[in-house]
Enzyme design. Structure first.
Site, PDB file in Angstrom:
ATOM      1  N   GLU A 102      38.761  -7.656 -39.158  1.00 45.20           N
ATOM      2  CA  GLU A 102      39.992  -7.992 -38.431  1.00 45.20           C
ATOM      3  C   GLU A 102      40.198  -9.495 -38.448  1.00 45.20           C
ATOM      4  OE1 GLU A 102      40.250  -6.227 -34.572  1.00 45.20           O
ATOM      5  OE2 GLU A 102      39.900  -4.222 -35.343  1.00 45.20           O
TER       6      GLU A 102
ATOM      7  N   HIS B 201      50.473 -10.380 -29.537  1.00 40.18           N
ATOM      8  CA  HIS B 201      50.032  -9.673 -30.746  1.00 40.18           C
ATOM      9  C   HIS B 201      51.156  -9.761 -31.768  1.00 40.18           C
ATOM     10  CE1 HIS B 201      48.531  -6.705 -33.516  1.00 40.18           C
ATOM     11  NE2 HIS B 201      47.392  -6.688 -32.846  1.00 40.18           N
TER      12      HIS B 201
ATOM     13  N   ARG C 204      45.380 -14.541 -34.192  1.00 38.81           N
ATOM     14  CA  ARG C 204      46.654 -13.977 -33.735  1.00 38.81           C
ATOM     15  C   ARG C 204      47.677 -15.029 -33.333  1.00 38.81           C
ATOM     16  NH1 ARG C 204      44.197  -8.903 -30.355  1.00 38.81           N
ATOM     17  NH2 ARG C 204      43.756  -7.720 -32.242  1.00 38.81           N
TER      18      ARG C 204
ATOM     19  N   HIS D 266      50.216  -9.262 -25.164  1.00 34.84           N
ATOM     20  CA  HIS D 266      49.172  -8.292 -25.477  1.00 34.84           C
ATOM     21  C   HIS D 266      47.909  -8.416 -24.628  1.00 34.84           C
ATOM     22  CE1 HIS D 266      46.913  -5.502 -27.873  1.00 34.84           C
ATOM     23  NE2 HIS D 266      46.052  -6.421 -28.285  1.00 34.84           N
TER      24      HIS D 266
ATOM     25  N   ARG E 298      41.762 -14.964 -27.748  1.00 35.15           N
ATOM     26  CA  ARG E 298      40.705 -13.966 -27.923  1.00 35.15           C
ATOM     27  C   ARG E 298      40.555 -13.566 -29.386  1.00 35.15           C
ATOM     28  NH1 ARG E 298      41.124  -7.774 -27.648  1.00 35.15           N
ATOM     29  NH2 ARG E 298      43.266  -8.284 -28.142  1.00 35.15           N
TER      30      ARG E 298
HETATM   31  C1  LIG Z   1      47.662  -1.154 -27.651  1.00 32.83           C
HETATM   32  C2  LIG Z   1      46.380  -1.902 -27.407  1.00 32.83           C
HETATM   33  C3  LIG Z   1      45.398  -1.937 -28.389  1.00 32.83           C
HETATM   34  C4  LIG Z   1      44.205  -2.639 -28.171  1.00 32.83           C
HETATM   35  N1  LIG Z   1      43.222  -2.602 -29.122  1.00 32.83           N
HETATM   36  C5  LIG Z   1      42.037  -3.197 -28.861  1.00 32.83           C
HETATM   37  C6  LIG Z   1      40.949  -3.081 -29.764  1.00 32.83           C
HETATM   38  O1  LIG Z   1      41.047  -2.405 -30.766  1.00 32.83           O
HETATM   39  N2  LIG Z   1      39.787  -3.710 -29.482  1.00 32.83           N
HETATM   40  C7  LIG Z   1      39.633  -4.442 -28.347  1.00 32.83           C
HETATM   41  O2  LIG Z   1      38.543  -5.005 -28.138  1.00 32.83           O
HETATM   42  N3  LIG Z   1      40.632  -4.555 -27.462  1.00 32.83           N
HETATM   43  C8  LIG Z   1      41.820  -3.939 -27.683  1.00 32.83           C
HETATM   44  N4  LIG Z   1      42.819  -4.054 -26.771  1.00 32.83           N
HETATM   45  C9  LIG Z   1      42.550  -4.723 -25.511  1.00 32.83           C
HETATM   46  C10 LIG Z   1      41.648  -3.818 -24.680  1.00 32.83           C
HETATM   47  O3  LIG Z   1      42.053  -2.496 -24.871  1.00 32.83           O
HETATM   48  C11 LIG Z   1      41.695  -4.174 -23.216  1.00 32.83           C
HETATM   49  O4  LIG Z   1      41.448  -5.535 -23.019  1.00 32.83           O
HETATM   50  C12 LIG Z   1      40.634  -3.387 -22.477  1.00 32.83           C
HETATM   51  O5  LIG Z   1      40.721  -2.016 -22.787  1.00 32.83           O
HETATM   52  C13 LIG Z   1      40.799  -3.570 -20.986  1.00 32.83           C
HETATM   53  O6  LIG Z   1      39.949  -2.658 -20.365  1.00 32.83           O
HETATM   54  P1  LIG Z   1      39.798  -2.676 -18.808  1.00 32.83           P
HETATM   55  O7  LIG Z   1      38.790  -1.649 -18.473  1.00 32.83           O
HETATM   56  O8  LIG Z   1      39.569  -4.068 -18.361  1.00 32.83           O
HETATM   57  O9  LIG Z   1      41.249  -2.256 -18.252  1.00 32.83           O
HETATM   58  P2  LIG Z   1      42.179  -0.985 -18.534  1.00 32.83           P
HETATM   59  O10 LIG Z   1      41.696  -0.191 -19.678  1.00 32.83           O
HETATM   60  O11 LIG Z   1      43.591  -1.457 -18.559  1.00 32.83           O
HETATM   61  O12 LIG Z   1      41.985  -0.108 -17.243  1.00 32.83           O
HETATM   62  C14 LIG Z   1      42.511  -0.519 -15.998  1.00 32.83           C
HETATM   63  C15 LIG Z   1      42.301   0.563 -14.977  1.00 32.83           C
HETATM   64  O13 LIG Z   1      42.613   0.071 -13.669  1.00 32.83           O
HETATM   65  C16 LIG Z   1      43.363   1.036 -12.967  1.00 32.83           C
HETATM   66  N5  LIG Z   1      44.059   0.357 -11.870  1.00 32.83           N
HETATM   67  C17 LIG Z   1      44.974  -0.638 -11.948  1.00 32.83           C
HETATM   68  N6  LIG Z   1      45.330  -1.019 -10.707  1.00 32.83           N
HETATM   69  C18 LIG Z   1      44.610  -0.270  -9.838  1.00 32.83           C
HETATM   70  C19 LIG Z   1      44.519  -0.192  -8.413  1.00 32.83           C
HETATM   71  N7  LIG Z   1      45.242  -0.983  -7.605  1.00 32.83           N
HETATM   72  N8  LIG Z   1      43.673   0.711  -7.862  1.00 32.83           N
HETATM   73  C20 LIG Z   1      42.942   1.533  -8.653  1.00 32.83           C
HETATM   74  N9  LIG Z   1      42.972   1.502  -9.991  1.00 32.83           N
HETATM   75  C21 LIG Z   1      43.800   0.608 -10.576  1.00 32.83           C
HETATM   76  C22 LIG Z   1      44.227   1.658 -14.042  1.00 32.83           C
HETATM   77  O14 LIG Z   1      44.733   2.893 -13.608  1.00 32.83           O
HETATM   78  C23 LIG Z   1      43.173   1.790 -15.145  1.00 32.83           C
HETATM   79  O15 LIG Z   1      42.372   2.929 -14.892  1.00 32.83           O
HETATM   80  C24 LIG Z   1      44.015  -3.346 -26.967  1.00 32.83           C
HETATM   81  C25 LIG Z   1      45.003  -3.309 -25.981  1.00 32.83           C
HETATM   82  C26 LIG Z   1      46.168  -2.594 -26.188  1.00 32.83           C
HETATM   83  C27 LIG Z   1      47.215  -2.552 -25.111  1.00 32.83           C
END
Ligand SMILES: Cc1cc2nc3c(=O)[nH]c(=O)nc-3n(C[C@H](O)[C@H](O)[C@H](O)COP(=O)(O)OP(=O)(O)OC[C@H]3O[C@@H](n4cnc5c(N)ncnc54)[C@H](O)[C@@H]3O)c2cc1C
Length: 485
Positions: A118, A230, A271, A328, A363
């Protein structure tokens, strides 16, 4: 019991994306009790949507040092080296642990992991599951394990409104429905803030809720001026607006073309560079999109991207698809140490909610899922070492949740804190009704230079004196530029 007004456990985890699920499982496997609060169904996490994969130095020709160099190069002299070192050293073990937990990563017939290339990576380093279905596969497997784990109580459809503060420490989380979770440590894993911008690749819930909760509890936030755009999100196609086409596809040979059909950028540059090149071309030509030509790429490598595009009436095997940048990934967030501890006792942040400083100003692709697992495990371990909270005399009142942004705020962020910013726009944004939008404007105004994802038309040069200076903002303390160890 989940229906009681106060649920007691060793750990409270808010958010069920990759970071929250993995933190919960890590604590539970150490014998601890965990309450996992999840506002939304699984498919609405950014983790579920992740297409690229997980970066880890697993190839024979790779090394921790090389992964570190690439991370630091992308981060433009703002990467906190100690945090990035933790990431690169521990990511391979987390990938193997995910395999142990039942995640099937793509591998050849001998079982050797297939590594993708990537943007910004100097070597093949990204593990995938089901091609571009990595996030979905990992989240599904971890969710299934969480549901079956007797040490974990899941409060699905429950929303944390605020941190439960008692004698200056966080004693748990207050939920919108009036219940509260009491715990030694509360881990905020609510994801990022990219959906505050009107054009985004993120699910609608990525509104910086954990950042707002932490800030209201007195925790410092940092680097909010660094929002990654992105380069290749679908544009102009109803129902697929903002759909991300992973750069792993460019890693396999897809190319970008301007309205004249010519290539205009090194497709695998970091990016920020690719996004800026596209934005400049669109501004120059008046076009609304550039073409992503993936006809040379084997569609079977990215089945869910190809089928999503085909469902929207686009056939990437026949013609370039229209793309342009979209917001993104939030590099900034809740300031944490190398164990996920925020500046408030008992309150932790992991995943995209946190700002360990490891991403610096930009990032490196696929470092964020690695971060969710590396720091999710670390925070779980550290949280269990916290003292049991003194029993507060009364449970907290439900309190109001951080307010969602108005559409006008989202448009203002896109206009005034977009790919290229100016003082005039940022000063306008500083008067926005949404508190987090104002904090973003304050950080972006303070950084009078261009670095990584933060580009100022009025300060186009990088200022070396600001190398490794993070923009930190407390609830009461004034904004300051800080160097982190
Ligand atoms: C389309 C896309 C593709 C991506 N591809 C990649 C990739 O290939 N590789 C990579 O490393 N990163 C990628 N990223 C970035 C990566 O996916 C995210 O940075 C990472 O998944 C974030 O994970 P997280 O657990 O921090 O949050 P999230 O996965 O966003 O989870 C957040 C959680 O918090 C919950 N929540 C929010 N507010 C509250 C509240 N008040 N009370 C209770 N629950 C709450 C939500 O319901 C959810 O369950 C991508 C992002 C996107 C959008």
């Amino acid at each position: 019991m989940p229906d009681e007004p106060v649920i007691c456990s060793d750990l409270a985890v808010v958010g069920a994306g990759a970071a929250g699920l993995y933190a919960a499982l890590s604590a539970a496997s150490a014998g601890a009790s965990v309450t996992l609060v999840s506002a939304t169904p699984l498919a609405q996490t950014a983790s579920y949507w992740a297409q690229g994969g997980i970066a880890a130095a697993l190839a024979v020709e790779d090394s921790f040092g090389r992964h570190l160099i690439d991370t630091e190069a992308a981060g433009r002299n703002l990467v906190r080296r100690s945090a990035a070192q933790v990431l690169v050293r521990e990511a391979p073990a987390r990938v193997h642990d995910l395999e142990r937990l039942g995640v099937h990563f793509d591998a050849d017939r001998r079982g050797v992991l297939a590594l993708g290339l990537e943007g910004g990576h100097s070597v093949r380093r990204v593990v995938h599951a089901g091609g571009s279905a990595t996030g979905r596969r990992v989240v599904r497997q971890l969710s299934a394990l969480v549901v079956d784990n007797p040490n974990i109580t899941v409060l699905e459809g429950a929303r944390a409104a605020s941190a439960w503060m008692h004698e200056g420490r966080c004693a748990g989380a207050a939920l919108e429905d009036g219940r509260a979770v009491r715990a030694r440590a509360t881990i905020l894993a609510t994801g990022g803030a990219a959906a505050l911008w009107s054009r985004t690749t993120n699910p609608p819930g990525s509104l910086g809720i954990g950042m707002s909760i932490a800030h209201a509890a007195g925790a410092a936030l940092a680097d909010l001026e660094f929002l990654q755009f992105h380069p290749t999100a679908v544009i102009g196609i109803p129902g697929r607006e903002g759909f991300l086409v992973t750069e792993a596809i460019r890693g396999e040979g897809a190319t970008l073309h301007g309205p004249d059909g010519e290539r205009f950028v090194e497709e695998l540059a970091p990016r920020d560079e690719v996004s800026r090149a596209i934005a400049a071309l669109l501004a120059r030509t008046g076009a609304t999109s550039v073409g992503l030509d993936m006809r040379a790429v084997d569609p079977s490598l990215f089945p869910n991207v190809v089928s999503a595009l085909q469902d929207a009436g686009l056939d990437p095997t026949r013609a370039p698809i229209p793309v342009s940048p979209a917001s993104h990934y939030m590099m900034g967030g809740v300031v944490t140490d190398l164990h996920g501890r925020s500046t408030v006792g008992g309150l932790y942040a992991v995943g995209e909610t946190a700002c360990t400083g490891l991403h610096g100003a930009n990032r490196l692709a696929s470092n964020s899922l690695s971060e969710c697992f590396v720091y999710g495990a670390r925070a779980a371990r550290a949280g269990l070492d916290e003292p049991a909270p003194a029993p507060p005399s009364t449970p907290p009142s439900a309190g109001a949740s951080p307010e969602p942004p108005a559409r006008a705020t989202q448009e203002a962020l896109w206009r005034d804190a977009g790919i290229v910013r100016t003082r005039v726009g940022l000063e306008r944004l500083a008067g926005d009704p949404h508190p987090l939008a104002r904090l973003i404007a304050a950080c972006a105004l303070r950084r009078e230079e261009s670095r990584g994802a933060h580009q100022r038309a009025d300060f186009p040069a990088l200022v070396p004196a600001l190398d490794h200076r993070h923009t930190e903002i407390g609830r009461i303390e004034p904004l300051r530029a800080v160097r982190w160890a």
